[in-house]
Design an enzyme around this catalytic site. Structure first.
Site: not given
Ligand SMILES: NC(=O)c1ccc[n+]([C@@H]2O[C@H](COP(=O)([O-])OP(=O)(O)OC[C@H]3O[C@@H](n4cnc5c(N)ncnc54)[C@H](O)[C@@H]3O)[C@@H](O)[C@H]2O)c1
Length: 342
Positions: A12, A112, A141-143, A170, A303
């Site tokens: 994200i 999240g 969230s995405c959905n 997914r 998503q």
């Molecule tokens: N992946 C999806 O499809 C999606 C869709 C909508 C919302 N989200 C939400 O977005 C948020 C991030 O999800 P994501 O899929 O991008 O996760 P991700 O694991 O891809 O990315 C998280 C990043 O944060 C870094 N990180 C770890 N600890 C950290 C800290 N203390 N401070 C700053 N950065 C730190 C990690 O190294 C990583 O690069 C979550 O809340 C998730 O629920 C995800």
């Protein structure tokens, strides 16, 4: 210029950074992360288009060994911005919030995190005005983001008082291995959190739903059964007219080649969108059917990128850049090229 930082340059975070960089009335000051992940290595190989800051606990030696330059600490970044977009792993944002509070900086969290992390649970169309001037927002969230876009679209035009949804979810993002190699469907306990979230943001709509995890990575599909407010029927034509005029909903047909979720991913790549990203949800014209007084339809949720526009709306709300949803979403849409297919 509103100054924005991104914490967590993952799935994200990369897309949030790109989204902010495209908004001509915002400045991306930098991104922060903990480890030299592949995404950070790709950033370096691209010539560091965004400045990198290291969060507490980051192993500097690893960044130095990989020759990844960094500008400073997380605190340095927070000190330079008006708004932080926190896209760190679920639960970490709540800890980062202590730093934002100390620095008096606004922050927008992703799906999240727990709802309690923020003052307002936010959607750019459905409750933009509630976010005006607020310090902490949490995005859906995405959905839920895509679901609310479509239900709000019908609600605004005709009124909706009841929806029931089925989510074909997914299981992981492209490139993820942490869920294993799967070939099975998995049930969640009903009602799904997306239906409950929709009711939090749109309390006048009674919602429920079921979620089934599927072993695919290219997008979720949601089917929605909606009931017009006070029993006033929303016909197929009325729904189609509303969806076709929405700048974040791309109406497609099966006959033109949109056979399923993967067709959207491929089309986004054919468009040359970075990483195959798509900001809009897809809506199959051929899926819109009437069932008694209800209207039913299916949407595709990309998503990884669907929450980016609503997060840009969030910046506009907390910074009071625009005072209403229509003008804020119009600005975001303009910079992200949303609706250009119409
Ligand atoms: N992946 C999806 O499809 C999606 C869709 C909508 C919302 N989200 C939400 O977005 C948020 C991030 O999800 P994501 O899929 O991008 O996760 P991700 O694991 O891809 O990315 C998280 C990043 O944060 C870094 N990180 C770890 N600890 C950290 C800290 N203390 N401070 C700053 N950065 C730190 C990690 O190294 C990583 O690069 C979550 O809340 C998730 O629920 C995800």
């Amino acid at each position: 210029m509103v100054k924005v930082g991104v914490a967590g340059y993952g799935v994200i975070g990369q897309r949030l950074a790109d989204g902010v960089a495209l908004q001509k009335d915002m400045e991306l000051v930098g991104v922060a992360d903990l480890a030299p992940t592949l995404s950070i290595k790709a950033l370096k190989e691209r010539g560091m288009p965004y400045d990198l800051y290291l969060v507490d606990g980051a192993d500097k030696a690893k960044f130095d060994a990989a020759k990844i330059p960094y500008k400073g600490s997380f605190g340095d970044l927070i000190g330079k911005v008006d708004v932080m977009l926190d896209s760190s792993p679920g639960g970490v944002g709540a800890k980062n919030k202590e730093l934002y509070e100390k620095a008096g900086v606004r922050a927008i969290f992703q799906g999240g995190e727990k709802n309690s992390v923020a003052d307002v649970f936010f959607h750019g169309y459905a409750n933009y005005e509630k976010g005006l001037g607020v310090k902490y927002l949490k995005l859906t969230s995405c959905n839920t983001t895509g679901l609310i876009r479509s239900v709000d679209c019908l609600d605004r035009k005709y009124g909706v008082d009841r929806v029931a949804i089925t989510i074909i979810r997914r299981v992981a993002d492209p490139g993820d291995y942490h869920r294993g190699l799967t070939n099975a469907l998995q049930m969640d306990k009903a009602p799904s959190h997306q239906a409950l979230d929709l009711m939090t943001i749109m309390p006048h709509v009674e919602a429920t739903g079921i979620l089934v995890h599927t072993p695919v990575t290219h997008g979720h599909i949601i089917t929605v059964v909606a009931h017009g407010k006070g029993g006033k029927k929303i016909t197929r034509d009325m729904a189609l007219e509303a969806f076709k005029t929405h700048n974040r909903i791309r109406v497609v047909t099966i006959d033109e080649g949109f056979l399923g979720n993967a067709s959207f991913f491929r089309y986004a790549r054919d468009l040359g969108n970075p990483r195959g990203d798509m900001y809009e949800i897809g809506l199959w014209e051929d899926s819109i059917v009437e069932s008694g007084d209800n209207i039913m339809y299916a949407i595709n949720i990309p998503q990884e990128s669907v929450t980016i526009p609503e997060t840009m709306d969030g910046i506009r709300a907390v910074m009071k850049m625009q005072n209403d949803s229509a003008s804020a979403t119009a600005e975001t849409n303009k910079y992200l090229g949303l609706g250009k297919w119409r």
